[in-house]
Design a protein around this motif. Structure first.
Motif, PDB file in Angstrom:
ATOM      1  N   LEU A 179      20.158  34.993 -37.750  1.00 43.55           N
ATOM      2  CA  LEU A 179      19.446  33.627 -37.129  1.00 43.55           C
ATOM      3  C   LEU A 179      20.281  32.941 -36.163  1.00 43.55           C
ATOM      4  O   LEU A 179      19.917  32.554 -35.155  1.00 43.55           O
ATOM      5  CB  LEU A 179      19.218  32.864 -38.262  1.00 43.55           C
ATOM      6  N   LYS A 180      21.597  32.807 -36.516  1.00 38.51           N
ATOM      7  CA  LYS A 180      22.596  31.841 -35.791  1.00 38.51           C
ATOM      8  C   LYS A 180      23.032  33.419 -34.295  1.00 38.51           C
ATOM      9  O   LYS A 180      22.493  32.341 -32.581  1.00 38.51           O
ATOM     10  CB  LYS A 180      24.215  31.464 -36.283  1.00 38.51           C
ATOM     11  N   PRO A 197      16.256  40.702 -41.969  1.00 38.30           N
ATOM     12  CA  PRO A 197      17.362  39.710 -42.540  1.00 38.30           C
ATOM     13  C   PRO A 197      17.755  41.124 -43.344  1.00 38.30           C
ATOM     14  O   PRO A 197      17.573  42.095 -44.099  1.00 38.30           O
ATOM     15  CB  PRO A 197      16.404  39.282 -43.551  1.00 38.30           C
ATOM     16  N   PHE A 198      19.055  41.390 -43.118  1.00 40.17           N
ATOM     17  CA  PHE A 198      19.907  41.715 -44.128  1.00 40.17           C
ATOM     18  C   PHE A 198      20.536  41.168 -45.369  1.00 40.17           C
ATOM     19  O   PHE A 198      20.113  40.384 -45.759  1.00 40.17           O
ATOM     20  CB  PHE A 198      21.398  42.335 -43.516  1.00 40.17           C
ATOM     21  N   HIS A 199      20.537  42.389 -46.444  1.00 42.58           N
ATOM     22  CA  HIS A 199      20.679  41.654 -47.829  1.00 42.58           C
ATOM     23  C   HIS A 199      22.355  40.761 -47.730  1.00 42.58           C
ATOM     24  O   HIS A 199      22.405  40.631 -48.561  1.00 42.58           O
ATOM     25  CB  HIS A 199      20.704  42.746 -48.705  1.00 42.58           C
ATOM     26  N   THR A 201      25.199  38.557 -45.497  1.00 43.86           N
ATOM     27  CA  THR A 201      25.385  37.923 -44.153  1.00 43.86           C
ATOM     28  C   THR A 201      27.017  37.411 -43.827  1.00 43.86           C
ATOM     29  O   THR A 201      26.622  37.052 -45.340  1.00 43.86           O
ATOM     30  CB  THR A 201      24.381  36.600 -43.412  1.00 43.86           C
ATOM     31  N   TRP A 202      27.335  37.147 -42.948  1.00 44.02           N
ATOM     32  CA  TRP A 202      28.906  37.046 -43.057  1.00 44.02           C
ATOM     33  C   TRP A 202      28.330  35.290 -43.390  1.00 44.02           C
ATOM     34  O   TRP A 202      27.762  34.600 -41.910  1.00 44.02           O
ATOM     35  CB  TRP A 202      29.648  37.749 -41.861  1.00 44.02           C
ATOM     36  N   ALA A 203      29.307  34.290 -43.145  1.00 40.56           N
ATOM     37  CA  ALA A 203      29.469  32.797 -43.594  1.00 40.56           C
ATOM     38  C   ALA A 203      29.046  32.103 -41.940  1.00 40.56           C
ATOM     39  O   ALA A 203      28.185  31.341 -42.023  1.00 40.56           O
ATOM     40  CB  ALA A 203      30.347  32.646 -44.704  1.00 40.56           C
ATOM     41  N   HIS A 204      30.230  32.901 -41.025  1.00 43.13           N
ATOM     42  CA  HIS A 204      29.979  32.303 -39.699  1.00 43.13           C
ATOM     43  C   HIS A 204      28.533  32.523 -39.373  1.00 43.13           C
ATOM     44  O   HIS A 204      28.166  31.661 -38.189  1.00 43.13           O
ATOM     45  CB  HIS A 204      30.819  33.434 -38.995  1.00 43.13           C
ATOM     46  N   GLU A 205      27.732  33.347 -39.312  1.00 44.59           N
ATOM     47  CA  GLU A 205      26.052  33.469 -39.191  1.00 44.59           C
ATOM     48  C   GLU A 205      25.054  32.759 -39.659  1.00 44.59           C
ATOM     49  O   GLU A 205      23.565  32.383 -39.308  1.00 44.59           O
ATOM     50  CB  GLU A 205      26.314  35.209 -39.171  1.00 44.59           C
ATOM     51  N   ARG A 206      25.010  32.400 -40.859  1.00 42.38           N
ATOM     52  CA  ARG A 206      24.255  31.891 -41.285  1.00 42.38           C
ATOM     53  C   ARG A 206      23.939  29.961 -40.706  1.00 42.38           C
ATOM     54  O   ARG A 206      24.887  29.537 -40.755  1.00 42.38           O
ATOM     55  CB  ARG A 206      24.378  31.349 -42.850  1.00 42.38           C
ATOM     56  N   ILE A 207      22.633  29.686 -41.189  1.00 38.23           N
ATOM     57  CA  ILE A 207      22.751  28.562 -40.703  1.00 38.23           C
ATOM     58  C   ILE A 207      21.633  27.550 -41.141  1.00 38.23           C
ATOM     59  O   ILE A 207      21.064  28.530 -42.440  1.00 38.23           O
ATOM     60  CB  ILE A 207      21.253  28.707 -39.362  1.00 38.23           C
ATOM     61  N   ILE A 211      13.641  28.006 -39.092  1.00 39.26           N
ATOM     62  CA  ILE A 211      13.290  27.603 -37.860  1.00 39.26           C
ATOM     63  C   ILE A 211      11.578  27.905 -37.716  1.00 39.26           C
ATOM     64  O   ILE A 211      11.154  29.063 -37.778  1.00 39.26           O
ATOM     65  CB  ILE A 211      14.261  29.412 -36.677  1.00 39.26           C
ATOM     66  N   VAL A 212      10.716  26.884 -37.204  1.00 36.87           N
ATOM     67  CA  VAL A 212       9.885  27.288 -37.148  1.00 36.87           C
ATOM     68  C   VAL A 212       9.894  27.365 -35.372  1.00 36.87           C
ATOM     69  O   VAL A 212      10.072  26.454 -34.999  1.00 36.87           O
ATOM     70  CB  VAL A 212       9.210  25.582 -37.349  1.00 36.87           C
ATOM     71  N   HIS A 213       8.647  28.145 -34.505  1.00 34.25           N
ATOM     72  CA  HIS A 213       8.823  28.181 -33.066  1.00 34.25           C
ATOM     73  C   HIS A 213       7.753  29.148 -33.508  1.00 34.25           C
ATOM     74  O   HIS A 213       7.468  30.218 -34.001  1.00 34.25           O
ATOM     75  CB  HIS A 213       9.903  28.902 -32.669  1.00 34.25           C
ATOM     76  N   GLU A 214       6.801  28.870 -32.015  1.00 35.60           N
ATOM     77  CA  GLU A 214       6.069  29.743 -31.179  1.00 35.60           C
ATOM     78  C   GLU A 214       6.688  31.481 -31.316  1.00 35.60           C
ATOM     79  O   GLU A 214       5.588  32.147 -31.496  1.00 35.60           O
ATOM     80  CB  GLU A 214       5.063  29.053 -30.648  1.00 35.60           C
ATOM     81  N   ASN A 215       7.688  31.567 -30.321  1.00 34.50           N
ATOM     82  CA  ASN A 215       8.233  32.182 -30.145  1.00 34.50           C
ATOM     83  C   ASN A 215       8.846  33.460 -31.621  1.00 34.50           C
ATOM     84  O   ASN A 215       9.526  34.307 -31.194  1.00 34.50           O
ATOM     85  CB  ASN A 215       8.591  32.517 -28.928  1.00 34.50           C
ATOM     86  N   PHE A 216       9.369  32.288 -32.643  1.00 32.00           N
ATOM     87  CA  PHE A 216       9.851  33.691 -33.768  1.00 32.00           C
ATOM     88  C   PHE A 216       9.193  34.248 -35.029  1.00 32.00           C
ATOM     89  O   PHE A 216       7.636  33.633 -34.983  1.00 32.00           O
ATOM     90  CB  PHE A 216      10.798  32.291 -34.265  1.00 32.00           C
ATOM     91  N   TYR A 217       9.200  35.312 -35.387  1.00 32.79           N
ATOM     92  CA  TYR A 217       8.553  36.542 -36.328  1.00 32.79           C
ATOM     93  C   TYR A 217       9.510  36.699 -37.112  1.00 32.79           C
ATOM     94  O   TYR A 217      11.385  36.991 -37.080  1.00 32.79           O
ATOM     95  CB  TYR A 217       8.280  37.375 -35.701  1.00 32.79           C
ATOM     96  N   THR A 218       9.316  36.721 -38.196  1.00 35.48           N
ATOM     97  CA  THR A 218      10.360  37.625 -39.350  1.00 35.48           C
ATOM     98  C   THR A 218       9.518  38.808 -39.406  1.00 35.48           C
ATOM     99  O   THR A 218       8.391  39.295 -39.480  1.00 35.48           O
ATOM    100  CB  THR A 218      10.415  36.446 -40.147  1.00 35.48           C
ATOM    101  N   ALA A 219      10.649  39.917 -40.467  1.00 38.60           N
ATOM    102  CA  ALA A 219      10.375  40.470 -40.851  1.00 38.60           C
ATOM    103  C   ALA A 219      10.731  41.835 -41.772  1.00 38.60           C
ATOM    104  O   ALA A 219      12.106  42.281 -41.447  1.00 38.60           O
ATOM    105  CB  ALA A 219       9.362  42.475 -39.709  1.00 38.60           C
ATOM    106  N   GLU A 220      10.394  42.463 -42.931  1.00 39.75           N
ATOM    107  CA  GLU A 220      11.092  42.129 -43.163  1.00 39.75           C
ATOM    108  C   GLU A 220      12.137  43.942 -43.451  1.00 39.75           C
ATOM    109  O   GLU A 220      12.740  43.808 -44.186  1.00 39.75           O
ATOM    110  CB  GLU A 220      10.217  42.697 -45.098  1.00 39.75           C
TER     111      GLU A 220
END
Length: 231
Positions: A179-180, A197-199, A201-207, A211-220
């Motif tokens: 996400l970052k 998402p991956f199961h 994630t390095w701590a430095h890459e976490r937020i 995120i709420v945005h019209e151009n943001f999507y998630t996929a399993e």
């Protein structure tokens, strides 16, 4: 998703192929080597802080990670760590370099369906030589028009990439597990991003916020990308 995309970019590590679990395994070995000096939790924290401090110098990737392990070993041992342990730390780095390139489920089939319909690129961080090595061994290179190994993945870096590709932000879709690095900066410049998402994630890459945005999507799973694009 209404598709006006000309370019679809994929992150490499933990989006195309497995990466972070190998570093987790290396950290376990490092902590075992240094267990006479600190607890596992304290060693992990010390190594993480050294990595973050060294990022401006070494960047991302295995070589910088090994240098951070060496520095951490010296510091936590008050410079008393043995040559034998140092040799083993270097060995951990060599093992990382030799890890197999394992594709994530569905990635090649997804690339096959997108290839020819969009210009596909890799947009990733890490060591230039190592990332090219992994992409070569992955067998995925033929799907990609362009490979960009960035020092960072911030807004300016993406703007430079889009300029090189001669496209506007509304024509750019980024797919990645961070996400970052793969989502927020792309949304901020007017692009579209899909978080897969991956199961781990390095701590430095976490937020720590949603995120709420019209151009943001998630996929399993990356296989869902084709459905989101309504191909």
């Amino acid at each position: 998703m209404t598709s006006t995309f000309k370019v679809i970019a994929f992150d490499a590590d933990d989006t195309l192929f497995i990466n972070e679990p190998y570093f987790d395994e290396a950290e376990e070995k490092f902590c075992a080597l240094m267990s006479n000096y600190l607890s596992k939790q304290s060693l992990s924290q010390a190594l993480f802080q050294t990595q973050i401090t060294n990022l401006p110098l070494y960047g991302y990737g295995i070589k910088g990670y090994v240098l951070s392990m060496v520095q951490t070993a010296y510091e936590v041992s008050n410079h008393t760590v043995s040559t034998k342990v140092m040799e083993k730390i270097i060995g951990i780095g060599k093992e990382l370099m030799a890890k197999p390139v394992v594709l994530l489920e569905g990635i090649e089939d997804t690339l096959q369906q997108l290839h020819g319909k969009y210009k596909l690129v890799v947009a990733t961080k890490g060591d230039l030589k190592d990332q090219h090595r992994k992409l070569h061994l992955s067998g995925l290179g033929a799907y990609f028009h362009h490979i960009e190994v960035m020092v960072e993945k911030e807004e300016l870096d993406y703007e430079k990439l889009l300029k090189r590709l001669e496209i506007e932000p509304e024509n750019f879709l980024m797919i990645g597990n961070s996400l970052k690095s793969d989502v927020l900066p792309v949304l901020n410049i007017g692009g579209t991003a899909v978080h897969v998402p991956f199961h781990t994630t390095w701590a430095h890459e976490r937020i720590d916020h949603e995120i709420v945005h019209e151009n943001f999507y998630t996929a399993e799973n990356v296989k869902e990308i084709v459905g989101l694009l309504k191909l």
